[in-house]
Design a protein around this motif. Structure first.
Motif, PDB file in Angstrom:
ATOM      1  N   ALA A   1       0.700  -1.415  -0.001  1.00  0.00           N
ATOM      2  CA  ALA A   1      -0.056   0.110   0.020  1.00  0.00           C
ATOM      3  C   ALA A   1       1.027   1.263   0.168  1.00  0.00           C
ATOM      4  O   ALA A   1       1.890   1.109   0.412  1.00  0.00           O
ATOM      5  N   SER A   2       0.183   2.290  -0.319  1.00  0.00           N
ATOM      6  CA  SER A   2       0.995   3.661  -0.474  1.00  0.00           C
ATOM      7  C   SER A   2       0.354   4.462   0.652  1.00  0.00           C
ATOM      8  O   SER A   2      -0.624   4.664   0.579  1.00  0.00           O
ATOM      9  N   PHE A   3       1.242   5.531   1.224  1.00  0.00           N
ATOM     10  CA  PHE A   3       0.662   6.432   2.173  1.00  0.00           C
ATOM     11  C   PHE A   3       1.615   7.744   1.681  1.00  0.00           C
ATOM     12  O   PHE A   3       2.767   7.581   1.545  1.00  0.00           O
ATOM     13  N   PHE A   4       0.909   8.704   1.941  1.00  0.00           N
ATOM     14  CA  PHE A   4       1.363  10.319   1.579  1.00  0.00           C
ATOM     15  C   PHE A   4       1.383  10.908   2.440  1.00  0.00           C
ATOM     16  O   PHE A   4       0.358  10.977   3.275  1.00  0.00           O
TER      17      PHE A   4
ATOM     18  N   LEU B   1       4.680   0.856   1.175  1.00  0.00           N
ATOM     19  CA  LEU B   1       4.628   0.017   2.253  1.00  0.00           C
ATOM     20  C   LEU B   1       4.234  -1.444   2.108  1.00  0.00           C
ATOM     21  O   LEU B   1       3.576  -1.697   1.075  1.00  0.00           O
ATOM     22  N   MET B   2       4.919  -2.279   2.823  1.00  0.00           N
ATOM     23  CA  MET B   2       4.527  -3.513   3.017  1.00  0.00           C
ATOM     24  C   MET B   2       3.775  -4.057   4.218  1.00  0.00           C
ATOM     25  O   MET B   2       4.435  -3.627   5.317  1.00  0.00           O
ATOM     26  N   LEU B   3       2.663  -4.539   4.160  1.00  0.00           N
ATOM     27  CA  LEU B   3       1.903  -4.573   5.190  1.00  0.00           C
ATOM     28  C   LEU B   3       2.097  -6.120   5.771  1.00  0.00           C
ATOM     29  O   LEU B   3       1.378  -6.981   5.351  1.00  0.00           O
ATOM     30  N   THR B   4       3.025  -6.359   6.540  1.00  0.00           N
ATOM     31  CA  THR B   4       3.466  -7.736   7.144  1.00  0.00           C
ATOM     32  C   THR B   4       2.775  -8.016   8.288  1.00  0.00           C
ATOM     33  O   THR B   4       2.024  -7.395   8.951  1.00  0.00           O
TER      34      THR B   4
ATOM     35  N   THR C   1       3.920  -8.651  10.957  1.00  0.00           N
ATOM     36  CA  THR C   1       4.529  -7.869  12.151  1.00  0.00           C
ATOM     37  C   THR C   1       4.222  -6.207  12.094  1.00  0.00           C
ATOM     38  O   THR C   1       5.008  -5.810  13.033  1.00  0.00           O
ATOM     39  N   GLY C   2       3.515  -5.807  11.243  1.00  0.00           N
ATOM     40  CA  GLY C   2       3.064  -4.478  11.158  1.00  0.00           C
ATOM     41  C   GLY C   2       3.962  -3.902   9.736  1.00  0.00           C
ATOM     42  O   GLY C   2       4.432  -4.467   8.916  1.00  0.00           O
ATOM     43  N   PRO C   3       3.643  -2.451   9.396  1.00  0.00           N
ATOM     44  CA  PRO C   3       3.975  -1.897   8.196  1.00  0.00           C
ATOM     45  C   PRO C   3       5.621  -1.784   8.163  1.00  0.00           C
ATOM     46  O   PRO C   3       6.105  -1.394   9.261  1.00  0.00           O
ATOM     47  N   LYS C   4       5.957  -2.078   7.035  1.00  0.00           N
ATOM     48  CA  LYS C   4       7.480  -2.145   6.873  1.00  0.00           C
ATOM     49  C   LYS C   4       7.758  -1.006   5.526  1.00  0.00           C
ATOM     50  O   LYS C   4       6.891  -1.393   4.628  1.00  0.00           O
ATOM     51  N   LEU C   5       8.772  -0.303   5.547  1.00  0.00           N
ATOM     52  CA  LEU C   5       8.892   0.671   4.633  1.00  0.00           C
ATOM     53  C   LEU C   5       9.611  -0.391   3.368  1.00  0.00           C
ATOM     54  O   LEU C   5      10.562  -0.906   3.536  1.00  0.00           O
ATOM     55  N   ILE C   6       8.963  -0.266   2.188  1.00  0.00           N
ATOM     56  CA  ILE C   6       9.738  -0.711   1.004  1.00  0.00           C
ATOM     57  C   ILE C   6      10.548   0.134   0.516  1.00  0.00           C
ATOM     58  O   ILE C   6      11.894   0.124   0.132  1.00  0.00           O
ATOM     59  N   GLU C   7      10.147   1.524   0.198  1.00  0.00           N
ATOM     60  CA  GLU C   7      10.974   2.627  -0.269  1.00  0.00           C
ATOM     61  C   GLU C   7      10.125   3.819  -0.263  1.00  0.00           C
ATOM     62  O   GLU C   7       8.984   3.785  -0.139  1.00  0.00           O
ATOM     63  N   TYR C   8      11.060   4.957  -0.373  1.00  0.00           N
ATOM     64  CA  TYR C   8      10.506   6.247  -0.554  1.00  0.00           C
ATOM     65  C   TYR C   8      10.627   6.861  -2.022  1.00  0.00           C
ATOM     66  O   TYR C   8      11.468   6.725  -2.654  1.00  0.00           O
TER      67      TYR C   8
END
Length: 427
Positions: A192-195, A271-274, A276-283
């Motif tokens: 997912a993407s968050f801005f 984001l990757m919604l794993t 164990t919680g959201p993790k950053l893929i890249e900015y």
């Protein structure tokens, strides 16, 4: 407005509605623009790499705000050059834009700031990268360190595929972007993407979306710059958004400010919604494309005022942005052969009919021929965007408009929004 794609058309469309342009004589300029943007702004021919020429134009026209759409001019430092001349700019400095300009830079920042992300190794040679593969298990995630137009990521299912991909990457497949390669552990989950907007101190959440990177239906085939998107992304719940702000966005802004590289502009967190919680893929250091299109379709606030406040370090004085509760969904119509060798020059008709069906068509890779006919001039050509009370309704509206476009040399995915549509149906 600097840029020529679908993202810039969407931004120009929303900026053209701003109160900043309400005074007599105020005008929106765009460079280089496209035929769609030309309906909203006066197009000017400027070389974005010639910073002095851009600054002189801004001075001559008394430009009050420059919005830089694509990543390349930001990484090239255009924002720095304009700010040095006293011109307000929406977009990060060259140093801050390394968040997108270098995958390795971002991974190192995450490590320093304790931001959750995948384990990684930075490599600067083929031999070093091949040796580093032993530290990971299949599937292997290989990323060109620099800018590669959204195509610099390879997910290799086997060791042999990974070794072949590394040969290609260090062999010049992605040009200078592949001079270094980041190898990462594979993360399981939904993307997912968050801005968020930030002026380096204040952080303002700015919506969520889900992109569809793969060229083929069912998320198959090679990665692209994006084949479609929808917003909001309900899978990114308010609770998860709070976690993203607290554990990913805020530490990034705080760390960059503390290290004398304050970030001003939009932060686009992939984001990757794993489990164990959201993790950053890249900015990304700019609005997503095609995520920007669906965000702008839902935005009810004055975009110009928000971006100017960001550029002038007074974001704290602005109210939170208002978004429609509707879902917006965009379908990318691409040229045959994309993402490898898109077929250019084909004629496109029917856009008025598509918009009469209730959609908005943003131009991404179009041009006008000598007769004034609209033609194909890129890989991703059109972004057909519609709204509905939910994803299913928005999807129906978008594809109804897609079917009204006469684009014989084009194609699109027919399943944009499939995850959310399925959740709505089963929920």
């Amino acid at each position: 407005m600097a840029g020529s794609g679908g993202r810039e058309h969407a931004l120009a469309w929303k900026l053209s509605q701003s109160r900043l342009l309400s005074a007599v004589g105020d005008k929106l300029y765009a460079t280089p623009g496209n035929p769609g943007i030309a309906q909203l702004a006066e197009l000017v021919s400027l070389d974005l790499a010639d910073h002095a020429a851009v600054a002189q134009f801004c001075a001559d026209k008394r430009i009050g705000l420059v919005v830089i759409g694509p990543e390349a001019p930001l990484v090239d430092g255009l924002a720095d050059s304009l700010r040095a001349e006293g011109i307000a700019v929406f977009g990060p400095s060259r140093a801050a834009a390394q968040l997108e300009g270098s995958k390795g830079y971002t991974k190192d920042l995450c490590e320093r700031a304790g931001i959750p992300t995948a384990g990684y190794v930075r490599t600067a040679s083929l031999e070093e990268a091949q040796a580093a593969l032993a530290r990971f298990a299949a599937p292997y995630v290989l990323k060109a360190d620099g800018l590669a137009a959204g195509k610099g990521v390879v997910i290799a299912e086997t060791l042999a595929e990974a070794e072949t991909a590394l040969v290609d990457m260090f062999g010049g497949k992605f040009g200078e972007a592949g001079a270094e390669v980041v190898i990462e552990e594979f993360m399981e989950g939904e993307e997912a993407s968050f801005f968020a907007l930030t002026d380096g101190a204040t952080i303002m959440p700015f919506g969520s979306a889900q992109d569809h990177k793969r060229v083929g239906e069912g998320d198959t085939g090679p990665n692209t710059g994006g084949m479609g998107a929808y917003s909001p992304a309900p899978v990114l719940t308010p609770l998860l958004e709070g976690e993203v702000l607290e554990r990913i966005i805020a530490p990034t802004v705080r760390t960059m400010a503390n290290e004398d590289t304050p970030y001003s502009g939009v932060l686009y967190a992939g984001l990757m919604l794993t489990a164990t919680g959201p993790k950053l893929i890249e900015y990304n250091c700019r609005f997503g494309d095609p995520e920007c299109q669906v965000l702008m379709m839902r935005l009810e606030s004055d975009l110009g005022e928000l971006l100017l406040a960001c550029a002038e370090n007074r974001l704290a004085s602005q109210p939170q942005p208002r978004f429609s509760g509707d879902t917006a969904l965009t379908v990318v119509m691409a040229a045959r052969g994309y993402p490898d060798t898109p077929e250019k020059g084909g004629r496109i008709d029917g856009l008025d009919t598509a918009e009469a069906a209730g959609a908005r068509v943003f131009h991404a890779g179009t041009a006008l021929d000598a007769s004034g006919a609209l033609t194909v001039n890129g890989g991703r050509v059109l972004n057909v965007t519609a709204r509905g009370k939910n994803a299913a309704e928005a999807q129906v509206a978008a594809y109804r408009a897609v079917d009204a476009v006469d684009f014989p040399t084009g194609f699109c995915r027919r399943d944009i929004g499939w995850r959310e549509v399925a959740r709505e149906r089963d929920g």
